[in-house]
Design an enzyme around this catalytic site. Structure first.
Site, PDB file in Angstrom:
ATOM      1  CG  ASP A  21      20.990  61.133  38.487  1.00 44.13           C
ATOM      2  OD1 ASP A  21      20.521  59.993  38.280  1.00 44.13           O
ATOM      3  OD2 ASP A  21      20.523  61.910  39.332  1.00 44.13           O
ATOM      4  CG  ASN A  69      23.527  52.973  42.626  1.00 46.02           C
ATOM      5  OD1 ASN A  69      24.463  53.464  42.014  1.00 46.02           O
ATOM      6  ND2 ASN A  69      22.414  53.664  42.838  1.00 46.02           N
TER       7      ASN A  69
HETATM    8  C1  FPP Z   1      22.301  56.849  37.382  1.00 46.01           C
HETATM    9  O1  FPP Z   1      21.120  56.991  36.623  1.00 46.01           O
HETATM   10  C2  FPP Z   1      23.244  55.927  36.754  1.00 46.01           C
HETATM   11  C3  FPP Z   1      23.778  54.807  37.324  1.00 46.01           C
HETATM   12  C4  FPP Z   1      23.438  54.385  38.688  1.00 46.01           C
HETATM   13  C5  FPP Z   1      24.687  53.903  36.611  1.00 46.01           C
HETATM   14  C6  FPP Z   1      25.638  54.525  35.645  1.00 46.01           C
HETATM   15  C7  FPP Z   1      26.147  53.474  34.744  1.00 46.01           C
HETATM   16  C8  FPP Z   1      26.468  53.639  33.424  1.00 46.01           C
HETATM   17  C9  FPP Z   1      26.433  54.933  32.754  1.00 46.01           C
HETATM   18  C10 FPP Z   1      26.841  52.475  32.584  1.00 46.01           C
HETATM   19  C11 FPP Z   1      28.074  51.715  32.907  1.00 46.01           C
HETATM   20  C12 FPP Z   1      29.249  52.543  33.280  1.00 46.01           C
HETATM   21  C13 FPP Z   1      30.518  52.313  32.925  1.00 46.01           C
HETATM   22  C14 FPP Z   1      31.586  53.114  33.574  1.00 46.01           C
HETATM   23  C15 FPP Z   1      30.927  51.321  31.918  1.00 46.01           C
HETATM   24  P1  FPP Z   1      19.749  56.549  37.277  1.00 46.01           P
HETATM   25  O2  FPP Z   1      19.537  55.107  36.969  1.00 46.01           O
HETATM   26  O3  FPP Z   1      19.746  56.874  38.728  1.00 46.01           O
HETATM   27  O4  FPP Z   1      18.717  57.451  36.515  1.00 46.01           O
HETATM   28  P2  FPP Z   1      17.340  58.046  37.088  1.00 46.01           P
HETATM   29  O5  FPP Z   1      17.705  59.006  38.194  1.00 46.01           O
HETATM   30  O6  FPP Z   1      16.747  58.740  35.905  1.00 46.01           O
HETATM   31  O7  FPP Z   1      16.513  56.903  37.578  1.00 46.01           O
END
Ligand code: FPP
Length: 249
Positions: A21, A69
């Site tokens: 996250d 998501n």
């Molecule tokens: C949460 O941060 C992250 C995600 C929903 C996506 C995670 C994806 C990756 C790290 C890249 C691709 C993964 C792989 C396995 C190749 P957020 O967007 O909710 O952050 P925030 O809470 O700060 O808005």
């Protein structure tokens, strides 16, 4: 931060589950679009996968995309799917080099077709690797998995294959998408949020939780070592008393 934290090699968690996250906030802090954070999050995925394998972790589950998501802006969802396809294509060779098997949990049939195909190929290519299993939770939600499991059991009951008395914890565990995977010993969530967000609800009944303020794109092997050191300082009681646990040591 030093990577030289002394870890007890005999008490490395067998299965670590991660909620990656903070990508969006990491990008925002730099005045960039959210996808910039996801792109940088891939480097953390690589570093943590390699770090976990080096330590002898057997299963690493990463929450890469939850069912919820899908409700994000279409442009972000599309960018995440493109990033996923690109990363899997690019990193399959690294998985082979490191003897890591890739697998998934979640509603894979809801992903774009090119993403499904890329995953299918990577899973097939890496299927005989035995050093560590990397599990990507994609279009995953624990409540969906539990509902699905209940439906499977109901069908078996209706067909007369099992009776209500046959329904027990093992049967439920064996009907989940995580059926061949041991329950997580340790769950790590980055970015300072203290929630489990519909992640492995059944499987984490006795997992140890570790929360850190570090945002996912900044999370590196040294942070993983710190999380494991913290885990090793805990006493896992599984409902017993501290005295009972020390007696069996
Ligand atoms: C949460 O941060 C992250 C995600 C929903 C996506 C995670 C994806 C990756 C790290 C890249 C691709 C993964 C792989 C396995 C190749 P957020 O967007 O909710 O952050 P925030 O809470 O700060 O808005």
């Amino acid at each position: 931060m030093s990577t030289e934290i002394a870890l007890d090699k005999n008490r490395i968690p067998k299965h670590i589950a991660v909620i990656m996250d903070g990508n969006g906030r990491w990008a925002k802090n730099q005045g960039k679009f959210r996808i910039f954070g996801h792109q940088h999050g891939v480097q953390s995925v690589k570093d943590i996968t390699e770090g976990a394998a080096e330590l002898g972790v057997e299963y690493l589950t990463l929450y890469a995309f939850s069912t919820e998501n899908w409700n994000r802006p279409k442009i972000e969802v599309n960018a995440l799917m493109t990033l996923l396809v690109k990363t899997i294509k690019k990193e399959t060779a690294t998985l082979m080099k490191n003897q890591i098997r890739l697998t998934t949990i979640g509603q894979i049939d809801t992903l774009p077709l090119d993403c499904q195909e890329e995953l299918r190929q990577a899973i097939e290519t890496t299927k005989n690797n035995t050093r560590m299993t990397l599990i990507l939770a994609l279009s995953y939600s624990a409540k969906w998995d539990i509902v699905n499991s209940v439906k499977k059991i109901a069908v078996q009951c209706k067909a007369g294959e099992i009776s209500i008395d046959d329904i027990n914890e093992d049967l439920i565990s064996g009907s989940l998408s995580t059926k061949k995977i041991p329950d997580p010993d340790l769950m790590i969530r980055t970015s300072g949020e203290h929630r489990i967000s519909n992640y492995l609800l059944w499987e984490m009944a006795y997992s140890e939780f570790y929360f850190t303020d570090v945002l996912w794109p900044d999370f590196r092997k040294a942070h993983l070592h710190e999380a494991i050191a913290n885990y090793q300082n805990r006493e896992r009681r599984f409902g017993k008393t501290g005295e009972q646990i020390s007696e069996v040591k």
